[in-house]
Design a protein around this motif. Structure first.
Motif, PDB file in Angstrom:
ATOM      1  N   TRP A   1       0.835  -1.207   0.000  1.00  0.00           N
ATOM      2  CA  TRP A   1       0.000   0.000   0.000  1.00  0.00           C
ATOM      3  C   TRP A   1       0.871   1.259   0.000  1.00  0.00           C
ATOM      4  N   LEU A   2       1.889   1.282   0.833  1.00  0.00           N
ATOM      5  CA  LEU A   2       2.785   2.444   0.885  1.00  0.00           C
ATOM      6  C   LEU A   2       3.539   2.626  -0.437  1.00  0.00           C
ATOM      7  N   GLN A  15       2.648   1.516  -3.455  1.00  0.00           N
ATOM      8  CA  GLN A  15       1.697   1.929  -4.498  1.00  0.00           C
ATOM      9  C   GLN A  15       1.260   3.373  -4.297  1.00  0.00           C
ATOM     10  N   GLY A  16       1.359   3.871  -3.070  1.00  0.00           N
ATOM     11  CA  GLY A  16       1.003   5.258  -2.773  1.00  0.00           C
ATOM     12  C   GLY A  16       2.127   6.242  -3.031  1.00  0.00           C
ATOM     13  N   GLY A  17       3.255   5.745  -3.529  1.00  0.00           N
ATOM     14  CA  GLY A  17       4.330   6.650  -3.922  1.00  0.00           C
ATOM     15  C   GLY A  17       5.544   6.693  -3.014  1.00  0.00           C
ATOM     16  N   ASN A  43      -7.685   1.722   2.066  1.00  0.00           N
ATOM     17  CA  ASN A  43      -8.515   2.441   1.097  1.00  0.00           C
ATOM     18  C   ASN A  43      -8.287   3.951   1.156  1.00  0.00           C
ATOM     19  N   THR A  44      -7.266   4.376   1.884  1.00  0.00           N
ATOM     20  CA  THR A  44      -6.892   5.787   1.905  1.00  0.00           C
ATOM     21  C   THR A  44      -5.627   5.967   1.084  1.00  0.00           C
ATOM     22  N   ASP A  45      -5.251   7.203   0.887  1.00  0.00           N
ATOM     23  CA  ASP A  45      -4.005   7.536   0.203  1.00  0.00           C
ATOM     24  C   ASP A  45      -2.928   7.722   1.272  1.00  0.00           C
ATOM     25  N   PRO A  46      -1.784   7.032   1.161  1.00  0.00           N
ATOM     26  CA  PRO A  46      -0.731   7.216   2.169  1.00  0.00           C
ATOM     27  C   PRO A  46      -0.338   8.689   2.359  1.00  0.00           C
ATOM     28  N   ALA A  47      -0.514   9.508   1.335  1.00  0.00           N
ATOM     29  CA  ALA A  47      -0.182  10.932   1.451  1.00  0.00           C
ATOM     30  C   ALA A  47      -1.021  11.626   2.524  1.00  0.00           C
ATOM     31  N   GLU A  48      -2.199  11.072   2.824  1.00  0.00           N
ATOM     32  CA  GLU A  48      -3.053  11.645   3.866  1.00  0.00           C
ATOM     33  C   GLU A  48      -2.472  11.461   5.266  1.00  0.00           C
ATOM     34  N   HIS A  49      -1.423  10.658   5.378  1.00  0.00           N
ATOM     35  CA  HIS A  49      -0.883  10.301   6.686  1.00  0.00           C
ATOM     36  C   HIS A  49       0.478  10.941   6.976  1.00  0.00           C
TER      37      HIS A  49
END
Length: 184
Positions: A59-60, A62-64, A175-181
């Motif tokens: 997930w991380l 794939q989130g960039g 289901n969130t974007d890692p950038a939100e964290h």
């Protein structure tokens, strides 16, 4: 071998080099220590534990988050309040920049540490490691319970202690974007 025999051969103070040697001699356990020198010996993670760590890592990525800033089960050098140094092996680490090679890496560039709570490690993960990671200045500490929801409790550093920012099922996190964290 009896506990007395094992104790006879243990050094008075366990160093990171000692931990490295123990792990090299025993591939069936993880060895960690507190900055005060308390030794922890744990069995390797089970399948569910490994799948949770892998899902978060994918997930991380794939989130960039670049692959050279992510690692599973790598040693961190944990400085103590009184000059001691401990060694912890989090289940997942995210750095702000690529690290140089080594067994016990410094915490200076760590953005996030994830621990997946296993049966028997609850106290160490929820109290001891949380205290050590906050004292080391690691901005975020996530704990993942192996309950039915695989609950992720996200702590962020607030002064010199962690405050809970959120607690939610792993499926929601994924289901969130890692950038939100705030993971840089």
């Amino acid at each position: 071998m009896s506990s007395e025999a094992v104790g006879r051969y243990m050094p008075a103070v366990v160093t990171l080099d000692d931990l490295t040697a123990m792990m090299a001699a025993d591939e069936h356990h993880r060895y960690e220590s507190t900055p005060e020198g308390a030794l922890s010996i744990m069995p390797p993670p089970g399948y569910t534990h490994a799948v949770i760590a892998t899902r978060l890592m994918v997930w991380l990525a794939q989130g960039g988050i670049p692959a050279d800033r992510l690692a599973q089960a790598v040693g961190l050098r944990i400085p103590g309040r009184h000059g001691g140094v401990g060694g912890r092996i989090p289940d997942l680490v995210v750095w702000s920049k690529e690290q140089s090679d080594g067994v016990w890496l410094p915490v200076a560039d760590v953005l996030l540490v994830v621990e997946i709570v296993s049966p028997g490690s609850e106290g160490v993960d929820t109290v001891t490691k949380r205290s050590e990671y906050s004292a080391a200045g690691i901005p975020q500490y996530w704990m993942v319970d192996q309950d039915q929801a695989q609950t992720v409790t996200m702590h962020h550093l607030d002064g010199d202690r962690y405050a809970v920012r959120a607690s939610m099922p792993l499926a929601w996190v994924l289901n969130t974007d890692p950038a939100e964290h705030d993971l840089g």
